[in-house]
Design a protein around this motif. Structure first.
Motif, PDB file in Angstrom:
ATOM      1  N   UNK A 163       0.871  -1.176   0.000  1.00  0.00           N
ATOM      2  CA  UNK A 163       0.000   0.000   0.000  1.00  0.00           C
ATOM      3  C   UNK A 163       0.906   1.223   0.000  1.00  0.00           C
ATOM      4  N   UNK A 164       0.614   2.212  -0.832  1.00  0.00           N
ATOM      5  CA  UNK A 164       1.513   3.361  -0.939  1.00  0.00           C
ATOM      6  C   UNK A 164       1.727   4.110   0.369  1.00  0.00           C
ATOM      7  N   UNK A 166       1.921   2.789   3.393  1.00  0.00           N
ATOM      8  CA  UNK A 166       2.691   1.997   4.347  1.00  0.00           C
ATOM      9  C   UNK A 166       3.939   1.381   3.736  1.00  0.00           C
ATOM     10  N   UNK A 167       3.816   0.859   2.525  1.00  0.00           N
ATOM     11  CA  UNK A 167       4.954   0.266   1.825  1.00  0.00           C
ATOM     12  C   UNK A 167       5.586  -0.891   2.571  1.00  0.00           C
ATOM     13  N   UNK A 168       6.844  -1.159   2.258  1.00  0.00           N
ATOM     14  CA  UNK A 168       7.613  -2.222   2.896  1.00  0.00           C
ATOM     15  C   UNK A 168       8.376  -1.639   4.082  1.00  0.00           C
ATOM     16  N   UNK A 169       8.433  -2.405   5.161  1.00  0.00           N
ATOM     17  CA  UNK A 169       9.160  -1.979   6.360  1.00  0.00           C
ATOM     18  C   UNK A 169      10.098  -3.103   6.777  1.00  0.00           C
ATOM     19  N   UNK A 170      11.267  -2.721   7.304  1.00  0.00           N
ATOM     20  CA  UNK A 170      12.287  -3.700   7.662  1.00  0.00           C
ATOM     21  C   UNK A 170      13.011  -3.237   8.907  1.00  0.00           C
ATOM     22  N   UNK A 171      13.344  -4.167   9.780  1.00  0.00           N
ATOM     23  CA  UNK A 171      14.161  -3.846  10.944  1.00  0.00           C
ATOM     24  C   UNK A 171      15.001  -5.058  11.321  1.00  0.00           C
ATOM     25  N   UNK A 172      16.113  -4.798  11.981  1.00  0.00           N
ATOM     26  CA  UNK A 172      16.994  -5.842  12.480  1.00  0.00           C
ATOM     27  C   UNK A 172      17.359  -5.518  13.913  1.00  0.00           C
ATOM     28  N   UNK A 173      17.433  -6.553  14.740  1.00  0.00           N
ATOM     29  CA  UNK A 173      17.830  -6.368  16.129  1.00  0.00           C
ATOM     30  C   UNK A 173      18.885  -7.422  16.466  1.00  0.00           C
ATOM     31  N   UNK A 174      19.974  -6.970  17.071  1.00  0.00           N
ATOM     32  CA  UNK A 174      21.073  -7.858  17.419  1.00  0.00           C
ATOM     33  C   UNK A 174      21.168  -8.122  18.918  1.00  0.00           C
ATOM     34  N   UNK A 175      20.327  -7.435  19.694  1.00  0.00           N
ATOM     35  CA  UNK A 175      20.360  -7.584  21.139  1.00  0.00           C
ATOM     36  C   UNK A 175      18.973  -7.316  21.674  1.00  0.00           C
ATOM     37  N   UNK A 176      18.447  -8.208  22.478  1.00  0.00           N
ATOM     38  CA  UNK A 176      17.100  -8.015  23.025  1.00  0.00           C
ATOM     39  C   UNK A 176      17.022  -6.789  23.927  1.00  0.00           C
TER      40      UNK A 176
END
Length: 181
Positions: A163-164, A166-176
């Protein structure tokens, strides 16, 4: 050795359910060792209790709902995320409606409440699931999950709403410990 944790004292949040639009009060309470996370419907006779366990998931189409017999509790994912992100193993969650209130649409109000109430370390050891081989799950054509063995924590998430706005979303986590951020 990692020890189990609960909260130091009880606290409440009140809001509106996303899917039911019903006002709801949710109260989180300390719980003893090895209790796990359990949800209680205080609005129903007998105050039925549902353990937060994958075997009790009855729907995940627009949120996570757990159920037992004819009792359901909808939209538990944000409070469960807060428990996982802050390392809470044992907690009794009382709710006076069939849905956990949405609050701001994230886990943050629950994270803030838990931190305000305090976290208490318990004496029992925490149990862990050990991933010793890669695993994949593909559900429909638009959902995929993969889990790989690793010597350190690492999680990457991607969602594409197609959807224009919202689009694509990305995240990375290396530590809680970074969960709250």
């Amino acid at each position: 050795m990692a020890l189990q944790q609960t909260i130091k004292k009880a606290g409440t949040l009140t809001g509106t359910g996303l899917h039911t639009a019903a006002r709801a009060k949710v109260k989180i309470n300390p719980a003893p060792e090895n209790y796990g996370i359990r949800f209680v419907r205080n609005d129903l006779d007998g105050h039925p209790e549902i353990v937060a366990d994958i075997d009790n998931v009855v729907d995940n189409s627009r949120g996570t709902a757990i159920g037992k017999d004819n009792v359901r509790i909808y939209t538990i994912e944000h409070v469960m995320s807060a428990f996982a992100g802050l390392g809470i193993d044992n907690c009794k969650v009382e709710v006076d409606a069939q849905e956990i209130p949405l609050m701001d649409g994230s886990a943050l109000p629950f994270v803030k409440l838990i931190k305000e109430l305090g976290i208490k370390e318990q004496k029992a050891e925490r149990e862990f699931i050990v991933i010793d081989k890669p695993m994949w799950l593909v559900n429909k054509e638009d959902v995929a999950l993969s889990v790989f063995p690793a010597d350190h924590f690492h999680i990457s998430l991607m969602i594409d709403y197609q959807h224009p706005a919202l689009g694509a979303q990305h995240t990375t986590m290396f530590n809680l410990d970074d969960f709250e951020k």
